[in-house]
Design an enzyme around this catalytic site. Structure first.
Site, PDB file in Angstrom:
ATOM      1  N   GLY A   1      41.949  49.695  64.252  1.00 44.32           N
ATOM      2  CA  GLY A   1      42.236  50.693  63.213  1.00 44.32           C
ATOM      3  C   GLY A   1      43.559  50.362  62.548  1.00 44.32           C
TER       4      GLY A   1
ATOM      5  N   GLN B   1      51.255  51.988  57.993  1.00 40.21           N
ATOM      6  CA  GLN B   1      51.651  50.896  58.897  1.00 40.21           C
ATOM      7  C   GLN B   1      51.964  49.611  58.126  1.00 40.21           C
ATOM      8  OE1 GLN B   1      48.204  51.794  61.752  1.00 40.21           O
ATOM      9  NE2 GLN B   1      49.770  51.036  63.139  1.00 40.21           N
TER      10      GLN B   1
ATOM     11  N   CYS C   1      49.032  50.513  69.898  1.00 37.83           N
ATOM     12  CA  CYS C   1      49.362  50.749  68.485  1.00 37.83           C
ATOM     13  C   CYS C   1      49.940  49.457  67.914  1.00 37.83           C
ATOM     14  CB  CYS C   1      50.387  51.878  68.375  1.00 37.83           C
ATOM     15  SG  CYS C   1      50.820  52.256  66.662  1.00 37.83           S
ATOM     16  N   LEU C   2      49.429  49.054  66.753  1.00 38.93           N
ATOM     17  CA  LEU C   2      49.917  47.809  66.147  1.00 38.93           C
ATOM     18  C   LEU C   2      51.381  47.937  65.727  1.00 38.93           C
ATOM     19  CD1 LEU C   2      46.757  46.886  64.029  1.00 38.93           C
ATOM     20  CD2 LEU C   2      47.436  45.974  66.261  1.00 38.93           C
TER      21      LEU C   2
ATOM     22  N   HIS D   1      44.190  59.115  66.382  1.00 35.60           N
ATOM     23  CA  HIS D   1      45.368  58.231  66.376  1.00 35.60           C
ATOM     24  C   HIS D   1      45.749  57.876  64.928  1.00 35.60           C
ATOM     25  CE1 HIS D   1      47.634  54.646  68.181  1.00 35.60           C
ATOM     26  NE2 HIS D   1      47.597  54.343  66.886  1.00 35.60           N
ATOM     27  N   GLU D   2      44.739  57.544  64.109  1.00 37.60           N
ATOM     28  CA  GLU D   2      45.024  57.120  62.721  1.00 37.60           C
ATOM     29  C   GLU D   2      45.426  58.300  61.843  1.00 37.60           C
ATOM     30  OE1 GLU D   2      45.414  54.093  62.351  1.00 37.60           O
ATOM     31  OE2 GLU D   2      44.333  53.351  64.092  1.00 37.60           O
TER      32      GLU D   2
ATOM     33  N   HIS E   1      48.929  58.937  62.300  1.00 39.80           N
ATOM     34  CA  HIS E   1      49.790  58.036  61.514  1.00 39.80           C
ATOM     35  C   HIS E   1      50.009  58.596  60.100  1.00 39.80           C
ATOM     36  CE1 HIS E   1      50.714  54.501  63.864  1.00 39.80           C
ATOM     37  NE2 HIS E   1      49.450  54.238  64.158  1.00 39.80           N
TER      38      HIS E   1
HETATM   39  O1  K1U Z   1      46.629  52.332  64.546  1.00 42.52           O
HETATM   40  C1  K1U Z   1      46.871  51.343  65.209  1.00 42.52           C
HETATM   41  O2  K1U Z   1      48.033  51.078  65.525  1.00 42.52           O
HETATM   42  C2  K1U Z   1      45.746  50.444  65.640  1.00 42.52           C
HETATM   43  C3  K1U Z   1      45.341  50.666  67.090  1.00 42.52           C
HETATM   44  C4  K1U Z   1      44.221  51.680  67.127  1.00 42.52           C
HETATM   45  C5  K1U Z   1      43.947  52.353  68.432  1.00 42.52           C
HETATM   46  C6  K1U Z   1      43.780  51.638  69.601  1.00 42.52           C
HETATM   47  C7  K1U Z   1      43.495  52.300  70.788  1.00 42.52           C
HETATM   48  C8  K1U Z   1      43.363  53.655  70.804  1.00 42.52           C
HETATM   49  C9  K1U Z   1      43.539  54.359  69.641  1.00 42.52           C
HETATM   50  C10 K1U Z   1      43.822  53.712  68.452  1.00 42.52           C
HETATM   51  C11 K1U Z   1      44.893  49.324  67.641  1.00 42.52           C
HETATM   52  O3  K1U Z   1      43.985  48.735  67.151  1.00 42.52           O
HETATM   53  S1  K1U Z   1      45.743  48.695  69.003  1.00 42.52           S
HETATM   54  C12 K1U Z   1      44.851  47.191  69.382  1.00 42.52           C
HETATM   55  C13 K1U Z   1      43.558  47.428  70.074  1.00 42.52           C
HETATM   56  O4  K1U Z   1      43.309  48.517  70.570  1.00 42.52           O
HETATM   57  C14 K1U Z   1      42.547  46.350  70.157  1.00 42.52           C
HETATM   58  C15 K1U Z   1      42.759  45.121  69.595  1.00 42.52           C
HETATM   59  C16 K1U Z   1      41.800  44.123  69.700  1.00 42.52           C
HETATM   60  C17 K1U Z   1      40.622  44.356  70.365  1.00 42.52           C
HETATM   61  C18 K1U Z   1      40.399  45.571  70.942  1.00 42.52           C
HETATM   62  C19 K1U Z   1      41.353  46.587  70.834  1.00 42.52           C
HETATM   63 ZN    ZN Z   2      48.892  53.104  65.763  1.00 38.41          ZN
END
Ligand code: K1U
Ligand code: ZN
Length: 182
Positions: free
Chosen positions: A46, A51, A94-95, A136-137, A140
């Site tokens: 996401g 971001q 979270c990225l 989560h999004e 943000h």
């Molecule tokens: O919003 C963000 O920072 C993105 C985040 C979204 C998220 C992840 C987990 C729970 C709620 C919301 C991410 O994408 S973190 C990376 C991640 O979860 C992932 C990356 C590659 C493959 C599988 C998962």
């Molecule tokens: Zn995030």
């Protein structure tokens, strides 16, 4: 299409409340294209526009598993209209807080109203990972981060590590010294 820089804490832009989208135009389509490119490259499941430093209420998502075809989803001006009483816990990342993961409890199911890229309104009921990721999004877009739901002690430790890295000109702490706090 362009790969954009993902902001990391403690960047104060991540605390902005984003503005609603009012024009469903080519500039919005270009923003969404950049968001998908950036999200897939990260990689992430996401991304909210803030971001990449754009304070608009736009969310991209793809919850397809590795061996499945891509399932890109866009949520414009998403809004939670109902939350279940039942809660579930998911280890979130979270990225904007790279390499830090923590369990967060949220409503298990939500209803979300949003607009698609053509400006058409929709409402969906989500559970599982879609419900977690949507919450989560949407957080943000309101300047809220998942670390706001963990203990102050853990949050302060994470913030300290990322502040120290930012002072040294790094977007995140060294990978061999994980920011995971037990
Ligand atoms: O919003 C963000 O920072 C993105 C985040 C979204 C998220 C992840 C987990 C729970 C709620 C919301 C991410 O994408 S973190 C990376 C991640 O979860 C992932 C990356 C590659 C493959 C599988 C998962
Ligand atoms: Zn995030």
């Amino acid at each position: 299409m362009a790969l954009r820089e993902i902001l990391s804490i403690p960047d104060s832009k991540l605390r902005l409340v984003s503005d609603p989208v009012t024009s469903f135009d080519d500039a919005l389509k270009a923003l969404i294209d950049d968001m998908f490119e950036t999200m897939y490259d990260a990689p992430g499941i996401g991304l909210a526009a803030i971001q990449i430093g754009v304070p608009l209420r736009v969310v991209t998502m793809d919850l397809a598993k590795k061996d499945e075809p891509k399932q890109p989803q866009v949520f414009i001006n998403p809004e939670v209209t109902w939350r279940s009483e039942e809660k579930s816990t998911y280890e979130e990342g979270c990225l904007s807080i790279p390499d830090y993961y923590e369990e967060v409890e949220r409503p298990s199911a939500v209803k979300v109203r949003y607009f698609d890229i053509a400006g058409k309104a929709h409402e969906i009921e989500a559970d599982g990972l879609l419900a977690t990721c949507l919450q989560h999004e949407i957080d943000h877009t309101n300047g809220v981060l998942f670390i706001d739901y963990i203990s102050k002690l853990k949050r302060d430790m994470v913030m300290k590590k990322f502040r120290k890295a930012a002072k040294r000109g790094h977007p995140h702490p060294p990978r061999d010294k994980k920011a995971h706090v037990v």
